[in-house]
Design a protein around this motif. Structure first.
Motif, PDB file in Angstrom:
ATOM      1  N   THR A 262       1.117   0.926  -1.886  1.00 24.24           N
ATOM      2  CA  THR A 262       2.269   1.773  -2.221  1.00 24.24           C
ATOM      3  C   THR A 262       3.450   0.930  -2.695  1.00 24.24           C
ATOM      4  O   THR A 262       3.748  -0.134  -2.151  1.00 24.24           O
ATOM      5  CB  THR A 262       2.710   2.580  -0.986  1.00 24.24           C
ATOM      6  OG1 THR A 262       2.946   1.667   0.090  1.00 24.24           O
ATOM      7  CG2 THR A 262       1.638   3.565  -0.594  1.00 24.24           C
ATOM      8  N   VAL A 263       4.110   1.454  -3.731  1.00 23.43           N
ATOM      9  CA  VAL A 263       5.351   0.866  -4.248  1.00 23.43           C
ATOM     10  C   VAL A 263       6.318   2.035  -4.446  1.00 23.43           C
ATOM     11  O   VAL A 263       5.920   3.097  -4.935  1.00 23.43           O
ATOM     12  CB  VAL A 263       5.127   0.121  -5.581  1.00 23.43           C
ATOM     13  CG1 VAL A 263       6.415  -0.476  -6.092  1.00 23.43           C
ATOM     14  CG2 VAL A 263       4.079  -0.957  -5.417  1.00 23.43           C
ATOM     15  N   PHE A 264       7.591   1.829  -4.072  1.00 15.49           N
ATOM     16  CA  PHE A 264       8.576   2.899  -4.214  1.00 15.49           C
ATOM     17  C   PHE A 264       8.800   3.203  -5.692  1.00 15.49           C
ATOM     18  O   PHE A 264       9.071   2.291  -6.498  1.00 15.49           O
ATOM     19  CB  PHE A 264       9.888   2.517  -3.542  1.00 15.49           C
ATOM     20  CG  PHE A 264       9.776   2.423  -2.052  1.00 15.49           C
ATOM     21  CD1 PHE A 264       8.739   3.059  -1.361  1.00 15.49           C
ATOM     22  CD2 PHE A 264      10.712   1.711  -1.301  1.00 15.49           C
ATOM     23  CE1 PHE A 264       8.646   2.980   0.014  1.00 15.49           C
ATOM     24  CE2 PHE A 264      10.629   1.627   0.068  1.00 15.49           C
ATOM     25  CZ  PHE A 264       9.587   2.258   0.728  1.00 15.49           C
TER      26      PHE A 264
ATOM     27  N   ASN B 153       9.266  -5.302   3.602  1.00 20.51           N
ATOM     28  CA  ASN B 153       7.930  -4.949   3.105  1.00 20.51           C
ATOM     29  C   ASN B 153       7.998  -4.331   1.712  1.00 20.51           C
ATOM     30  O   ASN B 153       7.139  -4.593   0.854  1.00 20.51           O
ATOM     31  CB  ASN B 153       7.254  -3.984   4.071  1.00 20.51           C
ATOM     32  CG  ASN B 153       6.893  -4.666   5.382  1.00 20.51           C
ATOM     33  OD1 ASN B 153       6.691  -5.880   5.431  1.00 20.51           O
ATOM     34  ND2 ASN B 153       6.815  -3.882   6.461  1.00 20.51           N
ATOM     35  N   ALA B 154       9.021  -3.516   1.481  1.00 20.64           N
ATOM     36  CA  ALA B 154       9.183  -2.896   0.158  1.00 20.64           C
ATOM     37  C   ALA B 154       9.500  -3.955  -0.889  1.00 20.64           C
ATOM     38  O   ALA B 154       9.009  -3.890  -2.030  1.00 20.64           O
ATOM     39  CB  ALA B 154      10.299  -1.839   0.211  1.00 20.64           C
ATOM     40  N   ARG B 155      10.339  -4.955  -0.540  1.00 16.24           N
ATOM     41  CA  ARG B 155      10.632  -6.053  -1.472  1.00 16.24           C
ATOM     42  C   ARG B 155       9.350  -6.814  -1.831  1.00 16.24           C
ATOM     43  O   ARG B 155       9.086  -7.101  -3.009  1.00 16.24           O
ATOM     44  CB  ARG B 155      11.644  -6.995  -0.828  1.00 16.24           C
ATOM     45  CG  ARG B 155      11.986  -8.213  -1.659  1.00 16.24           C
ATOM     46  CD  ARG B 155      12.540  -9.321  -0.782  1.00 16.24           C
ATOM     47  NE  ARG B 155      11.517  -9.827   0.143  1.00 16.24           N
ATOM     48  CZ  ARG B 155      11.766 -10.725   1.100  1.00 16.24           C
ATOM     49  NH1 ARG B 155      12.981 -11.180   1.283  1.00 16.24           N
ATOM     50  NH2 ARG B 155      10.779 -11.131   1.889  1.00 16.24           N
ATOM     51  N   ASP B 156       8.552  -7.113  -0.792  1.00 13.17           N
ATOM     52  CA  ASP B 156       7.306  -7.843  -1.045  1.00 13.17           C
ATOM     53  C   ASP B 156       6.335  -7.002  -1.870  1.00 13.17           C
ATOM     54  O   ASP B 156       5.631  -7.532  -2.752  1.00 13.17           O
ATOM     55  CB  ASP B 156       6.651  -8.237   0.272  1.00 13.17           C
ATOM     56  CG  ASP B 156       7.464  -9.279   1.025  1.00 13.17           C
ATOM     57  OD1 ASP B 156       8.344  -9.915   0.397  1.00 13.17           O
ATOM     58  OD2 ASP B 156       7.220  -9.468   2.238  1.00 13.17           O
ATOM     59  N   ALA B 157       6.299  -5.673  -1.588  1.00 18.42           N
ATOM     60  CA  ALA B 157       5.412  -4.806  -2.362  1.00 18.42           C
ATOM     61  C   ALA B 157       5.841  -4.774  -3.826  1.00 18.42           C
ATOM     62  O   ALA B 157       5.001  -4.775  -4.745  1.00 18.42           O
ATOM     63  CB  ALA B 157       5.411  -3.407  -1.769  1.00 18.42           C
TER      64      ALA B 157
ATOM     65  N   GLU C  35      -5.783 -11.339  -5.569  1.00 23.01           N
ATOM     66  CA  GLU C  35      -5.208 -11.452  -4.221  1.00 23.01           C
ATOM     67  C   GLU C  35      -3.679 -11.421  -4.344  1.00 23.01           C
ATOM     68  O   GLU C  35      -3.001 -12.453  -4.391  1.00 23.01           O
ATOM     69  CB  GLU C  35      -5.664 -12.755  -3.564  1.00 23.01           C
ATOM     70  CG  GLU C  35      -5.272 -12.859  -2.112  1.00 23.01           C
ATOM     71  CD  GLU C  35      -5.661 -14.205  -1.491  1.00 23.01           C
ATOM     72  OE1 GLU C  35      -5.471 -14.375  -0.286  1.00 23.01           O
ATOM     73  OE2 GLU C  35      -6.128 -15.082  -2.241  1.00 23.01           O
ATOM     74  N   LYS C  36      -3.122 -10.181  -4.354  1.00 26.05           N
ATOM     75  CA  LYS C  36      -1.678 -10.038  -4.533  1.00 26.05           C
ATOM     76  C   LYS C  36      -0.888 -10.493  -3.319  1.00 26.05           C
ATOM     77  O   LYS C  36       0.259 -10.913  -3.443  1.00 26.05           O
ATOM     78  CB  LYS C  36      -1.346  -8.571  -4.835  1.00 26.05           C
ATOM     79  CG  LYS C  36      -1.918  -8.078  -6.150  1.00 26.05           C
ATOM     80  CD  LYS C  36      -1.422  -6.698  -6.490  1.00 26.05           C
ATOM     81  CE  LYS C  36      -1.959  -5.680  -5.487  1.00 26.05           C
ATOM     82  NZ  LYS C  36      -1.531  -4.306  -5.826  1.00 26.05           N
ATOM     83  N   SER C  37      -1.483 -10.424  -2.159  1.00 22.47           N
ATOM     84  CA  SER C  37      -0.743 -10.791  -0.957  1.00 22.47           C
ATOM     85  C   SER C  37      -0.311 -12.248  -0.973  1.00 22.47           C
ATOM     86  O   SER C  37       0.642 -12.637  -0.290  1.00 22.47           O
ATOM     87  CB  SER C  37      -1.606 -10.520   0.285  1.00 22.47           C
ATOM     88  OG  SER C  37      -2.798 -11.296   0.228  1.00 22.47           O
ATOM     89  N   ARG C  38      -1.003 -13.104  -1.762  1.00 24.40           N
ATOM     90  CA  ARG C  38      -0.634 -14.526  -1.824  1.00 24.40           C
ATOM     91  C   ARG C  38       0.732 -14.709  -2.474  1.00 24.40           C
ATOM     92  O   ARG C  38       1.391 -15.729  -2.253  1.00 24.40           O
ATOM     93  CB  ARG C  38      -1.703 -15.295  -2.587  1.00 24.40           C
ATOM     94  CG  ARG C  38      -1.478 -16.787  -2.642  1.00 24.40           C
ATOM     95  CD  ARG C  38      -2.699 -17.517  -3.116  1.00 24.40           C
ATOM     96  NE  ARG C  38      -3.768 -17.439  -2.142  1.00 24.40           N
ATOM     97  CZ  ARG C  38      -3.913 -18.295  -1.125  1.00 24.40           C
ATOM     98  NH1 ARG C  38      -3.055 -19.277  -0.952  1.00 24.40           N
ATOM     99  NH2 ARG C  38      -4.911 -18.156  -0.281  1.00 24.40           N
ATOM    100  N   VAL C  39       1.175 -13.734  -3.286  1.00 23.52           N
ATOM    101  CA  VAL C  39       2.482 -13.863  -3.936  1.00 23.52           C
ATOM    102  C   VAL C  39       3.595 -13.918  -2.897  1.00 23.52           C
ATOM    103  O   VAL C  39       4.577 -14.658  -3.062  1.00 23.52           O
ATOM    104  CB  VAL C  39       2.706 -12.695  -4.912  1.00 23.52           C
ATOM    105  CG1 VAL C  39       4.081 -12.790  -5.563  1.00 23.52           C
ATOM    106  CG2 VAL C  39       1.626 -12.691  -5.993  1.00 23.52           C
ATOM    107  N   VAL C  40       3.424 -13.187  -1.790  1.00 21.85           N
ATOM    108  CA  VAL C  40       4.509 -13.086  -0.810  1.00 21.85           C
ATOM    109  C   VAL C  40       4.208 -13.827   0.477  1.00 21.85           C
ATOM    110  O   VAL C  40       5.100 -13.996   1.312  1.00 21.85           O
ATOM    111  CB  VAL C  40       4.811 -11.607  -0.503  1.00 21.85           C
ATOM    112  CG1 VAL C  40       5.288 -10.891  -1.757  1.00 21.85           C
ATOM    113  CG2 VAL C  40       3.592 -10.897   0.077  1.00 21.85           C
TER     114      VAL C  40
END
Length: 1850
Positions: free
Chosen positions: A571-573, A398-402, A245-250
């Motif tokens: 997606t990640v830049f 959003n890009a920072r969190d990604a 669950e990566k979303s918990r990081v942010v």
């Protein structure tokens, strides 16, 4: 069976309830077909009309009988439905505190939200090796089943743990892995099991977080494969992770936290190594403060950080890598604090020198400007060109969190890879057990992409679970040959097709992600167009166009489409990734190298691991063009692939299922929410399992169990010898519908509800029997009561009538008595009057008659006296006249006779002159002479008689004359006195007149004096009373003070005694603990020793590869090698070439040093024990001394102190004298003695040196005495100082101060006291001196007696010896006598050094002379021996010559008779001689190849030990230290080899234990030490060792005996272990007492004894076998007692542990069985006379547990009785037994929860161990008490069967 038969009055049913889900009710009347309403009575007392559904007309679910409630297996319930399952789980969880329950093949685990003591190593050992159905449900039972099936079937296993968040999945998986690590161990020295367990804290810190439902929720799924080798030991592990669950990081919701590792870092920010990370409080970071709950109650994040770092170190992650991980994590935290500022709607910027970003760039090693640029911009690429575009603030955030999520996911994968590398093994994996810890079915208010993937995985797992359950049911039916009918079960394949098939939800999602302008809305429309109204499982919400509904197997779930595409793309830049790859921080680019490799399907989500493949030790490089291609895979696609691979793995293994249930949402301990539980039961497939089981035949009984349980329903004629046919016949009668049951090969299968019906019939039958018994008993009791009442009424009537009769008789007696009294009273009055007149007349008559009689008497008296006087006077006159006349007559006769005689004389003279006349006369003269002689004799006799008569008469006469004279004198005196008396009377009368006048005067004076005296008396009485009062007050005060002193003294003595007792107990406990610790160290040493031997063998096998021409060595060669050295001397004498040849033996000295350290530690402990014992004795003496001193006076104490000080001074002076004497002796010896005498080699010099050493030793002893006296003085002073304030003198002074007015009395009193004290002290000193003198005299007498006895014994022994030995013995005796005299004269001449010195010199001379005499005697003996040999040869030659001279004829003619020639026995010395080269042969025949059975039966016990000791004696006799050392070393090593080779054979281990102990006792008995020689005979004392002290080898042998004893215990345990549970618990020793309850799918072991099962008789037979073998081997009785105690402890501990883990065994009847079995064991102890061995006490916990099962358990009195009775059980064990108590019949009652709470409250103050189970592996510390042998060594014969012909007796 019709419903009317089941739904009868009082039948209990379940009805739906909105609050409690299901509610219990009772039918008030019978149900009849067609009824629309049921009249019910609820448990809360209300009545209810329950309406049936008119369409279905389904009746409510029936409730199971109470006896079936609380079963271990839900499939054992007769009625299988949802309310029955829920109720059973609730009863077990709430009432019995049991969190595990079986449901067929599924283990249901309910999270208790409380730490329970059921996961210790003791529990693991209890479940190890047990069948799954035999023990209570547990995660360890599932793990054991998987481990057993892997070893038995050689098939890989998997344990699937599922459940909601917070249900306890991770903990269950952790405990399963701990079980495998503990039971199997590791195959290498790398401690793989520790590494497997160490991976848990790491994965929890980076993958677990706090949620609203769970404080430690796993936010990823993992599958851990634990690899095993061919011996099924852990060799490694491999981990796969799913959907982190990566979303918990942010982002975190309210009351939730980020991953634990972030908070651990913030809590450890103050550490110096973490200063570089520039961290602070967690509230200062955006990524950790969103939930608003940074702390978890009861969790210290700093400590958890330490555990995480420790686990990383254990797994081989270096400190540099750990700091790199922490840098990356700290960088993520700082990245979250980066703030963006909007320029316009489409662009944004970061403030210059922004601190969070600069810290992030410093930690990551990247350029600040470059990172700042790409956070606010992105690169767009077209077919022809690329350009850079600014992004808005929202997009930048959003890009920072990604980026943060991507970094964390990569770090997570990197850590998992390194954990797998650490767990990877080079050894080939033979099999594995997989543990799947995966999320359960989830449904929330808002469900997104994560819930969709989780539920998709659960659909796949549920499908696999349903197929497995269906398969097992089918196999069971086919095995029992029951007709198989298809069971309709839920198939969720359509739902899976909806998700994963072509044009399914995942396929459409991936397609939409590829579209340039794809959105969540367009994807939702595609879903509606494709599946709506075409698939029944897909629905559209009414009020939403951005959601869809899927009908899962558990429930309908509505998913919100928002965010699906973004999460699927992930997606990640790329520019940001490139910046990180260009980092100077080396570890950061490593994280992104996975993009360049062939990554796993889950690389973008979690771990980057390919399922079913192992990671290599070095990373492999992939193709450069592969990155972009693999990066395009979506999350859904990767998850689907990994899930397919997981299902393939699970399908290739045998699955085991654990379903975790969350009982409530508030984390309350032991609180059960029925609604939440039902939801989870439906979701996890438990109810589906129940439904499948209920559709077939869920209840299964073996024929024997059915017969035992339902024998009550059978008649005697129905019982046949064939149990199977009997059961068939009975079932056909009881159940009419044959479809309700089926007969298999070994079991009877029942439909749902049939067991309940049979239980109802059984209960009815038992109830009817009980009613009949009660009826009969009550009638008998009432009849007995009536007869008792009738008898009582008759008795009452009898007593009443008797009372009335007695009253009437009393009245009659009274009236009669009154008349009699009147009669006697009147008679008495008349008699009294008559008596008065009669007495008066009698008095008058008496006086008158008396007067007349007195006158007559006086007259008679006077006449009598006159007559007497006349008589005496007349007699005197007559006698005088008679005497005169007699005298005259005699005179006349004499004159006449004289004249006649003269005439006759003249005639005779004339006649004599003539001869003739003479001759004539001579003829008759002789006769005449004889006659005359006779006459003369007669006359002499007559004369003598006359003279006697005359003397008598004279005496009489004289006495009479004297009497008469005395009478005359008396009469004269009386006359004179009468005259004087008359004169006195006249004078007295005159004096009386004068005195009367004086009397009158004195009376008047007397009155006045009396008045004065009364006054004085009153005054004195007042003074005396006042003094008495003061005296009593003083006495009271004195008594109170004395009482206080006595009480204080008592208190002090009591406290001292208590302290002494406590200290002694503590010392004993410490000694036992130290002994146990030492023996455990020995055990560990032996284990390492065996490990070393195994490694050495492996090394030799690996190095020495057999070649074609290889020569085989001797089989005894291995036994010849010395494996260990036992002292430094032995180590020095080892051969150097052997060390160079075998490099592996270099480790031996290291092990030996450890061994010697252990020996030194043991000796130190023994010394400490001796010191402690001395201190104890000293303290006891001090206590006794203090008691005696409290009774004595202070003056005596002072005298004693002075005496002690004087004694100390005397000892010091004696010490100085002895030193001076020593110096003087040395000088005298150096000056006076000759050089040859004082030479170092001379015998005199040795004697002198020995005497000098003895003197120095005596000096040391005196010093020690002085020190002891000083310590005693100090302790006495300390004891006296606090008591001086409470002595009698102070009390007396206080008394004196109170009596100030009477100072003189007080001084006198004190003086008397002091004089008394002085006298008492003198008496005490005199008494002591007399006692000392008496004791000294007694001691001298005793010593003289002993010396006399000793001389007599020596004389008797010398007479028995041969003449040569007699001389030697006399010399030795003379030497010992001289040494004793020396010691005596040392004490005698201690005060006079000169005399002592002269005596010592003379003594030395005498001893030198004796030594010379001894040498001369030796020389003469040798000469005589040589001469004897010469004479013997000559005699032999002469005999041969005589035989040759005899002719042949003579030999034939003379018959030869067999003559028994007596042979003189040789005087053996008890030694055995062998050659040094025969040593290995001796060891081989006596130890290595010896069979214990033959030796034990045919020969004396301990024969090998005696033979070895006799060989040692001979080597000692020869003074050959090499031979002694070699023999002992090879003996010890050979015993070890035998035990290693045949260590599993009880007879072998017992045989060598008894022989080792006997060898040890022989070394002690013949060591020459006085303590061991007390019980020896004089002959045995002669056999003592003379040259070597083998104390070190005794210690080595003692350690060897300890190791053998521990091995013996292990062998015993291995033999007894399989018998104990079956014999003590399962087997019915008393048949018919315990009934068999219904079992579920997990069939337990039957209690009926089949062939091959163990019974109590099996255990007793085995115990008899052990005891007889030990007795045959001659084991010491004390050692046998210790072995028996250990055996009984094992039996009791294993039985109790199984009882505590088996709910089906905790019943009243089982308690009776256990008590009977224990009584049989006690009877065995009595038969063997082993009751005092302590074995019975080891069974006390088991006895109390059995009593606990049988006692009443209702009232507070019962609770008090239980608490006092169960003192050997811990509180946890008592509560566990009460919780497990299960009725076998309906007539028994369960233990109420309130009663258990009462027990816990009463036992809360008890301090005992929280451990639930007993340590069955515990071994009591063993001791080897000295047991001397009475066997004489010289009498031992060596049998030829041993093959020891090469040794000879000496």
């Amino acid at each position: 069976m019709a419903a009317s038969e089941l739904y009868t009055k009082f039948a209990r049913v379940w009805i739906p309830d909105p609050e409690e889900v299901w509610k219990s009710a009772e039918l008030l009347k019978d149900y009849k077909p067609g009824d629309k309403v049921l009249l019910l009575h609820l448990e809360d007392g209300k009545d209810l009309e329950y309406r049936l559904d008119p369409k279905t007309k389904e009746l409510p679910h029936l409730r199971n009988p109470d006896i079936l409630v609380g079963e271990n297996d839900l499939t054992a319930l007769s009625y299988l439905h949802e309310p029955a399952v829920l109720h059973n789980l609730r009863v077990r969880f709430i009432d019995s505190k049991l969190i595990y329950t079986y449901c067929g093949i599924v283990l249901v685990a309910i999270n208790p939200y409380e730490q329970l003591p059921i996961y210790g190593e003791d529990i693991i050992n209890a479940y190890s090796g047990q069948n799954m159905g035999d023990m209570d449900p547990h995660i360890f039972a599932v793990a054991e089943e998987a481990y057993k099936q892997m070893a038995r079937d050689e098939r890989n296993q998997s344990i699937i743990v599922s459940g909601e968040s917070g249900a306890g999945k991770t903990v269950s998986a952790k405990y399963a892995m701990r079980y495998f690590a503990t039971v199997s161990g590791s195959a290498s020295e790398a401690n793989v099991e520790e590494k497997v367990l160490a991976s848990n804290p790491i994965m929890e810190s980076i993958g677990n977080a706090k949620t609203t439902r769970n404080d430690n929720s796993s936010r990823f799924g993992k599958y851990i494969e634990i690899g095993f080798d061919k011996r099924y030991r852990i060799i490694g592990a491999n981990m796969r992770t799913y959907l982190l669950e990566k979303s918990r990081v942010v982002f975190q919701a309210e009351e939730e936290r980020n991953y634990h590792i972030f908070y651990q870092l913030c809590a450890s920010a103050n550490l110096p190594e973490f200063k570089v990370l520039r961290l602070g409080d967690a509230n200062n970071f955006h990524y950790t403060n969103q939930g608003g709950s940074p702390m978890i109650e009861g969790v210290d994040d700093a400590k958890e950080m330490a555990h995480t770092r420790q686990a990383c170190t254990l797994l081989g992650i270096s400190e540099s890598y750990q700091m790199g991980i922490f840098r990356i994590l700290a960088g993520i935290l700082h990245l979250g604090n980066v703030v963006f500022m909007s320029r316009d709607s489409d662009s944004c910027t970061i403030p210059p020198k922004h601190e969070p970003l600069s810290i992030f760039c410093d930690l990551m090693g990247v350029d600040f400007e470059e990172m700042c640029h790409w956070l606010c911009h992105r690169k767009l690429a077209t077919a022809t060109e690329t350009y850079i575009k600014p992004i808005s603030k929202l997009q930048a955030t959003n890009a920072r969190d990604a980026l943060a999520k991507h970094i964390y996911a990569k770090l997570f994968n990197w850590i998992v890879d390194h954990v797998n590398q650490a767990l990877h093994s080079a050894v080939k994996q033979h099999s594995f057990i997989g543990v799947l810890d995966i999320y359960g079915f989830e449904t929330f208010e808002i469900n997104s992409f994560e819930q969709f993937c989780i539920n998709y995985a659960n659909e796949k797992l549920q499908q696999q679970f349903n197929m497995h359950v269906f398969k097992l049911e089918q196999e069971e039916y086919m095995k029992e040959q029951i007709p198989w009918t298809l069971i309709d079960f839920y198939d969720n394949q359509p739902c899976i097709n909806l998700i994963e098939s072509k044009l399914g939800i995942l396929d459409l999602l991936d397609e939409e992600c590829k579209m340039p302008k794809g959105t969540d809305d367009t994807w939702a429309q595609k879903l509606y167009n494709t599946h709506l109204n075409k698939c029944a499982l897909f629905e559209k919400p009414r009020l939403s166009n951005k959601a869809f509904i899927i009908q899962h197997f558990a429930d309908k779930v509505e998913y919100q489409c928002e965010g699906f595409l973004e999460k699927n793309k992930d997606t990640v830049f790329e520019e940001q990734i490139k910046v990180l790859k260009s980092s100077k921080f080396k570890m950061l680019p490593e994280l992104f190298q996975d993009d360049e490799k062939a990554i796993s399907p889950t690389s973008a989500t979690s771990s980057g691991r390919v399922p079913l493949t192992r990671i290599p030790s070095k990373p492999t490089k992939g193709r450069p063009g592969q990155t972009a291609k693999e990066h395009k895979k979506t999350v859904g696609h990767q998850f689907r692939n990994s899930l397919h691979l997981l299902m393939e793995t699970l399908n290739a293994t045998t699955p085991h299922y654990v379903r975790c249930i969350k009982p409530n949402d508030f984390k309350f301990p032991f609180t059960f929410d029925e609604k939440r539980a039902v939801q989870q039961l439906r979701a996890c497939g438990v109810l589906e399992t129940i439904r499948i089981s209920a559709a077939g035949f869920p209840s299964r009984w073996t024929y024997q169990e059915f017969f035992s349980r339902y024998r009550v329903l059978m008649k005697q004629k129905d019982v046949l010898s064939d149990r199977k046919q009997t059961c068939k016949n009975v079932l056909e009668k009881l159940i009419v519908d044959k479809d309700k049951y089926q007969f298999g090969k070994t079991k009877i299968f029942f439909r749902a509800g049939q067991v309940a019906y049979l239980e109802k019939l059984r209960a009815d039958k038992l109830r009817a029997a009980c009613i009949r018994i009660q009826k009969t008993i009550r009638g008998w009791l009432l009849r007995k009561k009536y007869l008792r009442m009738r008898k009582a009424a008759i008795i009452v009537q009898r007593y009443v009538r008797g009372h009335q009769a007695r009253c009437y008789a009393k009245f009659l007696r009274r009236t009669k008595a009154a008349t009699i009294i009147q009669k006697y009273w009147r008679m008495c009055v008349a008699r009294r009057r008559y008596k008065i007149t009669r007495t008066a007349t009698i008095v008058l008559q008496s006086y008158l008659r008396g007067y007349l009689a007195r006158n007559r008497y006086h007259k008679i008296l006077r006449e009598h006296k006159a007559v007497i006087i006349q008589k005496w006077v007349r007699g005197w006159l007559a006698r005088t006249y008679y005497r005169r006349s007699i005298h005259a007559i005699i005179y006349l006769q004499c004159c006449f006779r004289r004249m006649m005689a003269k005439r006759e004389l003249k005639k005779l003279k004339i006649e004599a002159r003539s001869v003739e006349r003479y001759k004539k006369l001579h003829i008759g003269m002789e006769n005449k002479i004889m006659q005359l002689q006779r006459k003369v004799d007669e006359q002499n006799k007559d004369y003598k008689c006359l003279m006697e008569k005359l003397t008598n008469l004279e005496g009489i006469y004289n006495s009479e004359t004297e009497k008469l004279r005395s009478d005359l004198e008396r009469l004269q005196l009386s006359e004179e006195e009468a005259k004087i008396a008359t004169g006195r009377v006249l004078s007295l009368q005159e004096e009386i007149a004068k005195l009367r006048k004086d009397l009158e005067q004195t009376q008047s004076e007397k009155k006045s004096i009396e008045e004065r005296a009364d006054r004085y008396k009153q005054e004195t009485e007042q003074l005396v009373s006042n003094l008495k009062e003061e005296n009593t007050l003083l006495k009271q005060e004195k008594e109170t003070l004395n009482h206080r002193i006595v009480e204080q003294a008592k208190e002090m003595t009591e406290t001292m005694e208590k302290k002494l007792v406590e200290e002694t107990k503590q010392l004993e406990l410490d000694l036992n603990d130290e002994r146990l610790r030492y023996q455990n160290l020995l055990n560990e040493f032996s284990r390492l020793e065996e490990r070393y031997d195994d490694l050495k063998e492996e090394m030799t096998l690996m190095v020495n590869v057999p070649k074609p021409g290889h020569k085989r060595t001797d089989s005894t060669h291995s036994s010849n090698e010395s494996e260990y050295t036992f002292s430094s001397e032995i180590a020095e004498t080892e051969d150097i070439p052997s060390r160079t040849e075998e490099p592996s033996e270099k480790k031996v000295p290291l092990d030996m040093s450890l061994f010697l350290k252990l020996q030194k530690r043991v000796t130190e402990l023994e010394q400490e024990k001796q010191v402690m014992q001395d201190e104890l004795d000293r303290k006891e003496e001090q206590v006794l001394r203090s008691k005696a001193k409290e009774e004595e006076r202070p003056q005596i104490r002072g005298a004693e102190l002075e005496y002690e000080s004087l004694k100390r001074q005397e000892l010091e002076s004696e010490n100085k004298k002895l030193k001076n004497e020593l110096n003087e002796l040395r000088k005298a010896l150096s000056e006076k003695s000759a050089p040859e005498v004082t030479a170092p080699g001379a015998p005199a010099y040795r004697v002198l040196m020995e005497q000098l050493t003895s003197v120095s030793e005596e000096l040391d002893v005196r010093k020690e005495e002085v020190l002891i006296l000083r310590s005693q003085l100090v302790s006495q002073k300390e004891a006296i100082q606090p008591k001086n304030t409470m002595t009698d003198s102070t009390i007396l002074l206080e008394d004196v101060q109170k009596m100030k007015d009477k100072g003189e009395i007080a001084q006198a009193y004190i003086g008397l006291k002091e004089t008394n004290r002085l006298l008492e002290s003198q008496l005490q000193s005199q008494k002591r001196s007399h006692e000392n003198e008496a004791e000294a005299l007694r001691g001298e007498i005793q010593s003289l007696k002993e010396e006399n006895n000793r001389q007599q014994q020596l004389l008797a022994q010398n007479l028995q010896l041969p003449p040569e030995a007699r001389i030697e013995a006399s010399l030795q005796h003379e030497i010992t006598r001289l040494t004793n005299e020396n010691l005596y004269f040392e004490e005698l001449y201690a005060d006079d050094p000169k005399k002592y010195q002269s005596y010592r010199i003379s003594l030395y001379k005498r001893m030198i002379d004796l030594m010379e005499q001894l040498e001369k005697q030796d020389k003469t003996v040798r000469k005589l021996k040589k001469q004897l040999k010469v004479f013997a040869k000559k005699i032999g030659e002469l005999e041969v010559g005589q035989m040759e001279n005899i002719s042949p004829g003579q030999t034939i003619d003379e018959p030869i008779r067999p003559v028994n020639i007596p042979r003189k026995e040789k005087d053996f010395q008890g030694m055995l001689e062998y050659k040094k080269e025969d040593e290995q042969k001796l060891v081989k025949n006596l130890i290595l190849e010896l069979k214990p059975r033959g030796v034990a039966v045919n020969l004396i016990p301990g024969l090998p030990a005696y033979i070895l000791f006799m060989c040692v004696r001979h080597a000692d006799y020869l003074n050959d230290d090499q031979k002694v050392r070699s023999l002992l070393t090879s003996t010890i090593n050979s015993i070890k080899k035998v035990l290693k080779k045949r260590g599993d054979d009880f007879e072998t281990v017992s045989f060598w234990l008894s022989n080792t102990c006997r060898f040890l006792h022989c070394l002690k008995q013949y060591s020459g030490e006085e303590g061991f020689m007390k019980h020896n005979t004089s002959r045995q004392n002669e056999h003592c060792l003379t040259n070597f002290d083998l104390a070190e080898y005794r210690q080595v042998l003692s350690d060897l005996a300890i190791q053998i004893y521990q091995q013996l215990v292990r062998v015993l345990e291995n033999i007894l272990q399989p018998m104990i549970v079956s014999g003590m618990l399962e087997h019915e020793t008393i048949q018919g007492v315990s009934g068999v309850k219904p079992t579920g799918l997990r069939k337990r072991t039957s209690s009926i004894a089949d062939e091959g099962t163990y019974t109590l008789d099996s255990i007793l037979r085995q115990l008899n076998s052990f005891h007889s073998v030990m007795c045959q081997h001659g084991m010491d009785p004390e050692l046998i007692k210790q072995v028996v105690k250990q055996m009984f402890y094992i039996v009791g501990a294993v039985t109790l542990n199984n009882l505590l883990l088996r709910k089906d065994m905790c019943s009243w009847s089982k308690g009776m069985q256990i008590r009977y079995n224990v009584s049989q064991l006690e009877e065995w102890l009595r038969d063997k006379n082993l009751m005092n061995s302590g074995a019975k006490e080891t069974l006390e916990p088991l006895i109390q547990a059995a009593q606990l099962l049988q006692v009443k358990k209702k009232t507070d009195d019962d609770a008090e009785a239980i608490c006092s009775m169960c003192n050997a059980l811990t509180t946890a064990q008592i509560v566990k037994v009460l919780n497990l108590y299960t009725p076998v019949n309906e007539f028994e009652e369960r233990v109420s929860v309130s009663f258990i709470r009462t027990i816990q409250m009463r036992l809360r103050d008890r301090k005992d161990s929280p451990q639930l189970l007993m340590d069955a592996k515990h071994i009591f510390p063993v001791t080897f008490p000295f047991n001397p042998s009475s066997l004489a060594l010289e009498t031992i014969q060596i049998p030829a069967s041993l093959g020891l012909g090469f040794i000879s007796r000496v």
